[in-house]
Design an enzyme around this catalytic site. Structure first.
Site, short mmCIF file in Angstrom:
data_model
loop_
_atom_site.label_atom_id
_atom_site.label_comp_id
_atom_site.label_asym_id
_atom_site.label_seq_id
_atom_site.Cartn_x
_atom_site.Cartn_y
_atom_site.Cartn_z
N GLY A 95 0.83 -1.20 0.00
CA GLY A 95 0.00 0.00 0.00
C GLY A 95 0.86 1.26 0.00
CB CYS A 96 0.25 4.65 -1.31
SG CYS A 96 -1.42 4.97 -0.69
#
Length: 322
Positions: free
Chosen positions: A131-132
């Protein structure tokens, strides 16, 4: 040439992925799937690609014609898609959703953070792209974990641009609400915390601490800027040396000796990290572009590792000078 199929081709991440792959010296896009846009030009949706491609979206999925598939679905859709479709065993997958990021029985997806898993990624058929927020925060904390410094709860604050919420408009993404505004969401319960803790435990060997993460919505389009506070009596000189050693061979993650800012990484696949010490508090700052190092730039980096080519191939992206 690596032959590529893209599923979920109409969103922000897919648009950035296509932009990178069109300029990748060893990549060929075979198809971009989007049922709602089938037959339309890619540039009808991803208008920044005018003059770069005449590809069209398709509702077909010729899996046998590709070497690797990118899943650019929303969270939860990748697992459902695999239940409904048979992917040939020789086709590799890079999944950008969160469906397979956590280790579990029967899950053969390798967690795609190259800074700690490059050898495993190189041998993998299936990779779960991080995930970012998780990427940015982990890259700030992992060297500290390697030095066994994370013994108490870690305070984390991070702000993300509006593209982090995806292309579909929502109450907290449209311009008149986001502009000149700021807000928090999902405090202490963001979905990326479990993958952060998983990686910290992998590197440190154990983890008896919480990640107290408060995410912020920012009034800019792209990027993530994070601060992490770790309590430790270790001297700053020793910590900085450990950070530099940890990232000495990293393709895109760099320790910087002075304060960093977001514009240094936007439109690149870089992560920059800086440390300062205040008493027994270690302040770590890390920043990335959420669509690139936080999503498709890292996904292409993982593909390069999976096909045994230069990790940096296709990713020589430069920040703006202003």
């Amino acid at each position: 040439m690596i032959k590529i199929g893209i599923l979920g081709g109409a969103g922000y991440t897919a648009g950035e992925l296509i932009r990178i792959l069109l300029n990748h010296p060893q990549a060929e896009i075979v198809f971009v799937n989007s049922e709602s846009n089938a037959g339309n030009l890619i540039t009808d949706v991803h208008e920044g690609l005018y003059g770069d491609t005449d590809l069209r979206f398709t509702d077909a999925m010729p899996f046998a014609d590709v070497d690797v598939l990118y899943f650019c679905f929303g969270h939860g859709k990748s697992e459902q898609f695999l239940k409904e479709h048979q992917i040939p065993e020789n086709v590799k997958i890079v999944d950008l959703a969160q469906d397979f990021r956590l280790e579990a029985p029967g899950n053969d997806y390798v967690y795609g953070l190259p800074e700690i898993n490059s050898d495993r990624i190189a041998k993998a058929m299936h990779v779960a792209n991080p995930g970012c927020f998780a990427t940015c925060i982990q890259l700030g904390l992992l060297p500290a974990a390697s030095m066994k410094l994370i013994k108490d709860d870690v305070a984390v604050n991070a702000i993300t641009g509006s593209t982090g919420a995806g292309q579909k408009p929502g109450a907290t993404t449209h311009f008149s609400w986001r502009n000149n505004n700021m807000s928090i969401y999902k405090p202490f319960q963001h979905q990326h915390v479990p993958e952060i803790k998983q990686s910290l435990k992998q590197v440190q060997g154990s983890l008896d601490a919480d990640i107290d993460f408060i995410p912020y919505r920012g009034d800019f389009a792209r990027g993530i800027f994070a601060t992490e506070v770790v309590k430790t009596d270790a001297p700053i000189e020793e910590i900085v040396e450990g950070y530099k050693e940890f990232y000495k061979d990293a393709a895109f993650t760099h320790y910087v000796d002075k304060a960093i800012d977001l514009k240094q990484v936007v439109n690149t696949n870089k992560c920059l990290v800086n440390c300062e010490k205040y008493g027994n508090k270690l302040l770590i700052t890390s920043c990335i572009d959420n669509l690139l190092k936080g999503a498709v730039g890292q996904a292409v980096q993982n593909m390069n590792l999976m096909f045994d080519i230069d990790e940096r191939s296709g990713l020589a992206l430069k920040p703006s000078a202003f």
